[in-house]
Design a protein around this motif. Structure first.
Motif, short mmCIF file in Angstrom:
data_model
loop_
_atom_site.label_atom_id
_atom_site.label_comp_id
_atom_site.label_asym_id
_atom_site.label_seq_id
_atom_site.Cartn_x
_atom_site.Cartn_y
_atom_site.Cartn_z
N CYS A 1 54.84 55.73 70.23
CA CYS A 1 56.23 56.21 70.37
C CYS A 1 57.03 55.20 71.16
O CYS A 1 56.63 54.79 72.27
CB CYS A 1 56.24 57.56 71.09
N VAL A 2 58.16 54.77 70.60
CA VAL A 2 59.07 53.85 71.27
C VAL A 2 60.36 53.80 70.44
O VAL A 2 60.38 54.23 69.29
CB VAL A 2 58.43 52.44 71.39
N ALA B 1 64.89 56.63 64.72
CA ALA B 1 63.45 56.85 64.60
C ALA B 1 62.76 56.44 65.90
O ALA B 1 63.11 55.43 66.51
CB ALA B 1 62.89 56.05 63.43
N TRP B 2 61.74 57.20 66.26
CA TRP B 2 60.93 56.92 67.45
C TRP B 2 59.44 56.99 67.10
O TRP B 2 58.63 57.44 67.89
CB TRP B 2 61.26 57.90 68.57
N TYR B 3 59.07 56.54 65.90
CA TYR B 3 57.68 56.64 65.46
C TYR B 3 57.19 58.08 65.64
O TYR B 3 57.84 59.01 65.17
CB TYR B 3 56.79 55.64 66.21
N GLN B 4 56.06 58.31 66.35
CA GLN B 4 55.56 59.67 66.47
C GLN B 4 56.39 60.50 67.46
O GLN B 4 56.13 61.70 67.62
CB GLN B 4 54.08 59.68 66.85
N GLY B 5 57.38 59.90 68.08
CA GLY B 5 58.37 60.67 68.85
C GLY B 5 59.36 61.36 67.93
O GLY B 5 60.19 62.15 68.38
N PHE C 1 63.82 66.06 65.55
CA PHE C 1 62.80 66.49 64.58
C PHE C 1 61.54 65.71 64.90
O PHE C 1 61.61 64.49 65.14
CB PHE C 1 63.26 66.18 63.15
N GLU C 2 60.40 66.38 64.94
CA GLU C 2 59.16 65.64 65.15
C GLU C 2 57.96 66.43 64.64
O GLU C 2 58.04 67.63 64.40
CB GLU C 2 58.96 65.27 66.62
N TRP D 1 59.44 55.41 60.88
CA TRP D 1 59.76 53.98 61.05
C TRP D 1 61.27 53.79 61.10
O TRP D 1 61.79 53.06 61.94
CB TRP D 1 59.16 53.20 59.89
N SER D 2 61.98 54.46 60.17
CA SER D 2 63.44 54.35 60.08
C SER D 2 64.02 55.72 59.81
O SER D 2 63.47 56.49 59.02
CB SER D 2 63.84 53.40 58.93
N ALA D 3 65.14 56.01 60.45
CA ALA D 3 65.87 57.25 60.19
C ALA D 3 67.36 56.92 60.15
O ALA D 3 67.92 56.45 61.14
CB ALA D 3 65.59 58.29 61.27
N TYR D 4 68.00 57.15 58.99
CA TYR D 4 69.39 56.74 58.79
C TYR D 4 70.22 57.88 58.20
O TYR D 4 69.73 58.67 57.39
CB TYR D 4 69.46 55.55 57.83
N TYR D 5 71.48 57.92 58.60
CA TYR D 5 72.44 58.88 58.05
C TYR D 5 73.12 58.27 56.84
O TYR D 5 73.66 57.17 56.92
CB TYR D 5 73.48 59.25 59.11
N TYR D 6 73.10 59.00 55.72
CA TYR D 6 73.75 58.50 54.50
C TYR D 6 74.32 59.68 53.73
O TYR D 6 73.59 60.56 53.27
CB TYR D 6 72.74 57.73 53.64
N ASN D 7 75.64 59.72 53.65
CA ASN D 7 76.36 60.69 52.81
C ASN D 7 75.92 62.14 53.05
O ASN D 7 75.58 62.87 52.11
CB ASN D 7 76.24 60.31 51.34
#
Length: 494
Positions: free
Chosen positions: A389-390, A408-412, A431-432, A446-452
């Motif tokens: 987690c980081v 994104a925070w990996y397993q965080g 969310f985790e 790995w990645s978490a992004y807002y899209y539409n």
């Protein structure tokens, strides 16, 4: 399931709870060919756990303050709409890009194209097998770009792993034609010095300029010799991508960059290139996260970026990993990937200033612009010492008058946080998943992004997640619609 907000007492309990659950992950040695997340420094180790700490940890687990193994939890304002497990590509999932009704998901084995026209039920459109970690991904028009930072026998999608000490080994940028999403076509490859760990697109009329970030040179690597104090710039003509080529290697650190130890603390990774760059083409700016340094660049001429300011944090930052501008381009959030993505750094022992985000303001004008530190932000939800987690990849949620990110925070897990007041950032949703049944697994978002209107997360092990946040603070973002999103090429949401 939907959980209630976690009690504040969890901060006190979880450092001990984490130590009870398992040992801290150790950082794997990561050379250019290693198929693991990014290399940073080794995380701190846990101290001895007292009998009282064990009792409190057991109580915290029993009360549900720590999610159960593989349990899904989230705040009341966040919904988990769906999860698509991995398909044919079984290696680590990586970054995401978006275009129209499609999402493009990287994986160490290649990439997947999803149809997200119905976010609650995304569909796999195509999967392309093309090994070459970490396959950082982006799209522009009919072109898709993949980064290869794992030494391969050649530039084909049939290549095999080969030592970087071999002159014939290949690493760099691959280009695909995605005019037919069901049948992406490999059209070009460009070898770059030290490969391509990540890349950033700067579109300019008929060309796409690609800023290639790579690092960790070694005298035994023929194609990755020290010093390596800059980035490769690849020019890709849209109408003739097969003519793509390296046009320059600007040196960003004439003095060699942050030297790391012994001049600076042992925790610091010396600068030997950049890890990631985020461009803001509308403002002709870019922010670079370059191992031991954070930089601000003028990209008025995309083919010739110039460094106009440079900062270091030799107390709390170990590995400058990525950058995100706020909506008006007057702030930059830099992330510190302490532990390289494989360490358990979200606990009381590491604290809330390391493995965190650093919020900087941009002051002044022109070449006199400066990066000024304001505060740190780290998720307030401590994780088990078995969970990597980081701070990692995220994007803005485009709300007029507010600065809000999803990250994104990996397993965080995935964090929604507000830094409108740069001195008092705070989490507003999350969310985790709980710890994996196999505590040795590297995983998480790995990645978490807002899209539409939705948030898309590429989970290293669990697959493709779709989330939605319902909150008055983010409601205005639902009116913003984009035709394309590469988070490292920041759009002008205004």
């Amino acid at each position: 399931m939907t959980s209630l907000p976690r009690p504040r007492a969890r901060r006190r309990h979880l450092g001990a709870a984490a130590a009870v659950i398992g040992l801290l992950s150790t950082l794997l040695a990561a050379g250019p060919a290693a198929a693991i997340p990014d290399p940073g420094d080794s995380p701190a180790t846990s101290g001895k756990v007292s009998k009282q700490d064990r009792t409190e940890a057991e109580a915290a687990i029993e009360s549900g303050e720590i999610p159960g193994v593989d349990e899904v939890v989230h705040s009341r304002n966040v919904s988990h709409l769906t999860n698509l497990p991995k398909g044919a590509l079984k290696s680590l999932n990586t970054d995401l890009a978006f275009q129209g009704r499609y999402a493009f998901a990287g994986n160490y084995d290649g990439f997947t194209v999803y149809d997200i026209s119905r976010p609650k039920s995304p569909k796999v459109v195509s999967q392309v097998l093309c090994p070459g970690g970490q396959n950082d991904i982006s799209v522009s028009g009919d072109l898709l770009f993949l980064s290869t930072d794992a030494s391969r026998s050649d530039d084909s999608c049939n290549s095999t792993a080969q030592s970087p000490t071999e002159k014939s080994s290949w690493e760099g940028i691959k280009v695909f034609d995605i005019s037919d999403k069901r049948n992406p076509r490999y059209v070009a490859a460009v070898e770059t010095a030290c490969g391509s760990h990540t890349h950033t697109l700067v579109p300019d009329r008929g060309n796409v300029y690609v800023y290639v970030s790579s690092y960790f040179p070694d005298e035994t690597f023929p194609d990755c010799q020290p010093p390596h104090d800059g980035i490769s710039i690849v020019k890709v003509p849209r109408k003739a991508p097969e003519e793509a080529s390296v046009i320059d290697f600007p040196v960003l650190f004439p003095d060699g960059g942050n030297p790391g130890p012994p001049e600076n603390p042992v925790a610091m990774v010396p600068t030997t290139g950049c890890h990631d760059i985020t461009a803001f083409p509308e403002l002709k700016l870019a922010a670079g996260a370059c191992m031991g340094d954070g930089i601000l660049m003028d990209i008025s001429d995309p083919a010739a970026p110039r460094v106009i300011d440079r900062v270091q944090d030799n107390e709390n930052f170990a590995f400058w990993h990525s950058a995100t501008f706020n909506e008006n381009g007057r702030k930059v959030v830099f992330t510190d990937e302490l532990g390289g993505g494989v360490g358990a750094t979200c606990n009381a022992e590491v604290g809330d200033k390391r493995g965190a985000n650093g919020i900087y303001h941009i002051t002044g004008k022109g070449d006199q612009r400066k990066l000024v530190f304001k505060s740190y932000f780290k998720i307030p939800r401590h994780q088990a010492d078995t969970e990597n987690c980081v701070a990692h990849n995220g994007s803005l949620i485009p709300v007029k008058g507010r600065d809000i990110m999803v990250q994104a925070w990996y397993q965080g897990g995935v964090s929604f946080w507000d830094f409108t007041d740069s001195t008092k950032p705070r989490e507003i949703g999350y969310f985790e998943r709980g710890p994996y049944s196999d505590p040795d697994s590297i995983g998480g978002s790995w990645s978490a992004y807002y899209y539409n209107g939705h948030v898309y997360s590429n989970d290293i092990q669990m697959g493709f997640d779709v989330l939605q946040i319902r909150d008055r603070r983010t409601a205005g973002a639902e009116r913003v619609r984009l035709d394309e999103l590469n988070p490292q090429t920041q759009p002008d949401y205004r």
